[in-house]
Motif scaffolding. Sequence first.
Motif, PDB file in Angstrom:
ATOM      1  N   LEU A 178       0.808  -1.214   0.000  1.00 28.61           N
ATOM      2  CA  LEU A 178       0.000   0.000   0.000  1.00 28.61           C
ATOM      3  C   LEU A 178       0.842   1.265   0.000  1.00 28.61           C
ATOM      4  O   LEU A 178       0.344   2.347  -0.286  1.00 28.61           O
ATOM      5  N   ALA A 180       2.873   2.121  -2.080  1.00 27.39           N
ATOM      6  CA  ALA A 180       2.987   2.634  -3.445  1.00 27.39           C
ATOM      7  C   ALA A 180       1.734   3.359  -3.915  1.00 27.39           C
ATOM      8  O   ALA A 180       1.725   3.990  -4.963  1.00 27.39           O
ATOM      9  N   VAL A 181       0.670   3.247  -3.128  1.00 29.98           N
ATOM     10  CA  VAL A 181      -0.581   3.874  -3.546  1.00 29.98           C
ATOM     11  C   VAL A 181      -0.473   5.382  -3.345  1.00 29.98           C
ATOM     12  O   VAL A 181      -0.110   5.841  -2.269  1.00 29.98           O
ATOM     13  N   ASP A 182      -0.800   6.089  -4.390  1.00 24.54           N
ATOM     14  CA  ASP A 182      -0.623   7.534  -4.348  1.00 24.54           C
ATOM     15  C   ASP A 182      -1.904   8.192  -3.840  1.00 24.54           C
ATOM     16  O   ASP A 182      -2.690   8.722  -4.618  1.00 24.54           O
TER      17      ASP A 182
ATOM     18  N   LEU B 178      -1.438   1.861   6.459  1.00 25.62           N
ATOM     19  CA  LEU B 178      -0.019   1.802   6.112  1.00 25.62           C
ATOM     20  C   LEU B 178       0.461   3.041   5.369  1.00 25.62           C
ATOM     21  O   LEU B 178       1.672   3.278   5.274  1.00 25.62           O
ATOM     22  N   LYS B 179      -0.482   3.829   4.859  1.00 26.00           N
ATOM     23  CA  LYS B 179      -0.096   5.068   4.168  1.00 26.00           C
ATOM     24  C   LYS B 179       0.735   5.966   5.073  1.00 26.00           C
ATOM     25  O   LYS B 179       1.612   6.702   4.620  1.00 26.00           O
ATOM     26  N   GLY B 205      -0.936  -5.800   3.333  1.00 23.72           N
ATOM     27  CA  GLY B 205      -0.661  -4.536   2.647  1.00 23.72           C
ATOM     28  C   GLY B 205       0.810  -4.162   2.606  1.00 23.72           C
ATOM     29  O   GLY B 205       1.160  -3.060   2.190  1.00 23.72           O
ATOM     30  N   LEU B 206       1.687  -5.076   3.048  1.00 23.79           N
ATOM     31  CA  LEU B 206       3.119  -4.783   3.009  1.00 23.79           C
ATOM     32  C   LEU B 206       3.654  -4.943   1.596  1.00 23.79           C
ATOM     33  O   LEU B 206       4.550  -4.208   1.168  1.00 23.79           O
ATOM     34  N   GLY B 207       3.117  -5.921   0.903  1.00 23.87           N
ATOM     35  CA  GLY B 207       3.546  -6.177  -0.466  1.00 23.87           C
ATOM     36  C   GLY B 207       4.809  -7.012  -0.505  1.00 23.87           C
ATOM     37  O   GLY B 207       5.605  -7.044   0.435  1.00 23.87           O
ATOM     38  N   GLU B 209       7.331  -6.459  -2.163  1.00 26.64           N
ATOM     39  CA  GLU B 209       8.523  -5.611  -2.114  1.00 26.64           C
ATOM     40  C   GLU B 209       9.001  -5.363  -0.688  1.00 26.64           C
ATOM     41  O   GLU B 209      10.136  -4.934  -0.479  1.00 26.64           O
TER      42      GLU B 209
END
Lengths: 489, 489
Positions: A178, A180-182, B178-179, B205-207, B209
């Motif tokens: 998350l 990476a979510v803009d 997580l934002k 939501g960590l992904g 990556e």
Amino acid sequence: MDLTSATLDTDLTLDPKDWTDLRALGHRMLDDMMDYLENIREEPVWRPIPGAVKAFFDKEIPQHPENIEEIYDEFKRYILPYNKGNVHPRFFAFVQGTGTPFGVLAEMLAAALNPNVGIGEHASMYVDKQVVEWCKQMMNFPAEASGILLSGGSMANITALAVARNHQLGLDVRKSGLKAVDGQMTLYYSAETHSCMRKAAEVLGLGLEGVRQIPVDADYRINLEALEAAIQEDLAAGHLPFCIVGNAGTVNTGAIDPLDELRDIADRYKLWLHVDGAFGALAKLTPAYREPLKAIERADSVAFDLHKWMYMPYEVGVALVKYPQAHRDAFAVTPAYLSQEKRGLAGGPDPMNNFGMELSRGFKALKVWMSLKEHGLEKYARMIGQNIDQACYLGQLVDADPELELLAPVTMNIVCYRYVKPGLSEVELNELNREILIRLQEEGIASPSSTVLQGRFAIRVANVNQRSVKADFEVLARETVRIGREVGA
Amino acid sequence: MDLTSATLDTDLTLDPKDWTDLRALGHRMLDDMMDYLENIREEPVWRPIPGAVKAFFDKEIPQHPENIEEIYDEFKRYILPYNKGNVHPRFFAFVQGTGTPFGVLAEMLAAALNPNVGIGEHASMYVDKQVVEWCKQMMNFPAEASGILLSGGSMANITALAVARNHQLGLDVRKSGLKAVDGQMTLYYSAETHSCMRKAAEVLGLGLEGVRQIPVDADYRINLEALEAAIQEDLAAGHLPFCIVGNAGTVNTGAIDPLDELRDIADRYKLWLHVDGAFGALAKLTPAYREPLKAIERADSVAFDLHKWMYMPYEVGVALVKYPQAHRDAFAVTPAYLSQEKRGLAGGPDPMNNFGMELSRGFKALKVWMSLKEHGLEKYARMIGQNIDQACYLGQLVDADPELELLAPVTMNIVCYRYVKPGLSEVELNELNREILIRLQEEGIASPSSTVLQGRFAIRVANVNQRSVKADFEVLARETVRIGREVGA
């Protein structure tokens, strides 16, 4: 093969040395359980647990074998009498189904076969897939939709929201996370929505700040203007609206959100529409609710429980998703030790774990498959209809009694009411009704639960009970008044 | 109360009109299932499913009742013969436990009582808590630790990682999502770690990556230098390392990561240490693995299954967390309709749903409680020890046979081997062994599964089978060679 019994005897096993005793005990258990269920109406719906019974469950882990007869005696002495009570005809608390005796037998068969229904070529995979198909047919979802059986509404809702989260982002959130979510992803649902939806948002990493709890109207349905205003405000602020959740039966009052309108709004802003129909979705099977709930068919995903309004033993719920690829893309992963073959045990259908979080999955599908065949869908529809009629009947009894008051319109199978006594303040009425509720339970009469509606403590009846008869609701209304008078005096 | 039978008769129910027939069928089912399990050794471990059987599970949803005897006949005809096979003494695929006949009876009792073990004052809540305490005692976790029974390792691992994610952040991630995290959270585990951990990172939501897959040494254990280098690199890059996952038994080879060293590294960088002990953690009960696995006690959380190496029927796994407040803070939410009272049904212990995602929870605890009493922990320890001995024995048989080759050291209960034939390329050996594996299954002899180790296709035996005897492994080794010769010819 060529194993002599001498070889077998030297090896340890957890199977019994003598199966005869175990069988005999099993038959006794079966008879006792059938007696218990057949005569459950004679039992108090609930009884307090003595301290000595609680203390019994505060022991060190057993190191040595105990006699199986004695273990069963302990079960009968310390567990059976203090059962929760949702098998009883006057249990109306939370939203908890009754189960059925044939369902009990199905669970026994499932435990004997004991497959892990995650991967592979074996019958339980096909039964599971058949049941998912039937769930789609119940909701009139398209043939290409996907679905998965889960432990219940919470897991079904979070599973569907995970799909929505990933699908709506337009980027590979499984890869990037998350971070990476803009922008702030935002999720919309009414203030009457079940708490599992908040939990889903938190687990999925969206956070409560990504949740917009929209106010409801006097009938506890989502306020559409407020919803659209919230979406527009979020868009203006640079946030990322991605999903609306509609309720097909709220937990507090059974309210049905205007699902068609939610679909239209979702389309307007290109949002995912998920419907939480934990119990209410199944009312769609009845003539009275076919039209009000038809818009479930327009949702992108829906979650509902079979252990609630299909009266299956715990646990079994389902999540259905219109887009199988989006569903699969949210979860599928195939390590070497789970790779599929064209033949043999590791063949078979697309593994279930590609559609959810679990790799270990029991044979939940068997009880559904057997029970749906036992009764046929048409009888379930009538049974659900009867529960709705019974709730309306209780609503009438409450309405007709000057000492009782409805606290919300009776929608579907939920009745929120209280005992009233002139001259008492709201605070005093709350305390009085809290005491009435507890005494209804303590005296073994009935088990409604409670909620709070606009600050008022409500005795809450959620009727997903296949054993209740009309007279049970007469008992409940009458005894509420009796206890109200006694306590209020 | 005052309900006449006349009243009852007019109302619909899913209970049988005549309980006698249902009881009789139940007794027959019970006998059949006991026969099935008692004589399972005589059955093929697996058989292919004919097309007609698969077609049988491709029907429209039943609208009308079918006869329960006929439904059961269909079960016996279309489901029972095509069971997965993990009840069979020569099933060694994936990591799937056998179950026990007493466990089957316990599941029947649980389905009859049918409580939702989420909230309230009733016996199943206390049984559930007792079993969690026993799980803590098995792992020698401190008395103040918390825990929750779940469907299995995947759910237990994701539950523990959700706690770690929220606890380590030092901000209210439930609120902010997580934002709000200033940097990429990073999670560390070996390349041999189970795929459910990746799924957990993605769902949370960590992904991917945020996942660092650390290389392993020749024994398939995490490379500590590479781990520490990765952490330092991430710190230098401004990322947020938060958790290391150690394996107590990897799925491929049973390797045990150096858990003490992982703890030290975790301490050095203030990281959470979670141990995935899906099957392996329970080897801690055996004398041989007490010391190698003692460091599990130093983990912040551990996940393991009771349906694997405790031989319970599906489903039951557990997550244990050292810090009950952190555990609770990750999940607890109390809406009005779930509020607790001091007395009555809505009293009782802290609700289970405060410690996990599920609100609907079946009575998984009963089979664990009854089975642990049936055998005592000491016998489980010997049973696990026997499984380990059997795996070593198979390893010896493989080692001693020039036509067989071990592909990894035998650690605990896992044996990865293959048939070898001089002159064949690696690709040809892979194809040959794939065919051998499938024929072992198709001929009903044994069901190992497979994995790929350093590009080589391995026949993989994971022994969590309480019905296997030494001779079963002799059969497996011998038949592997026979089929290898036949296919290779």
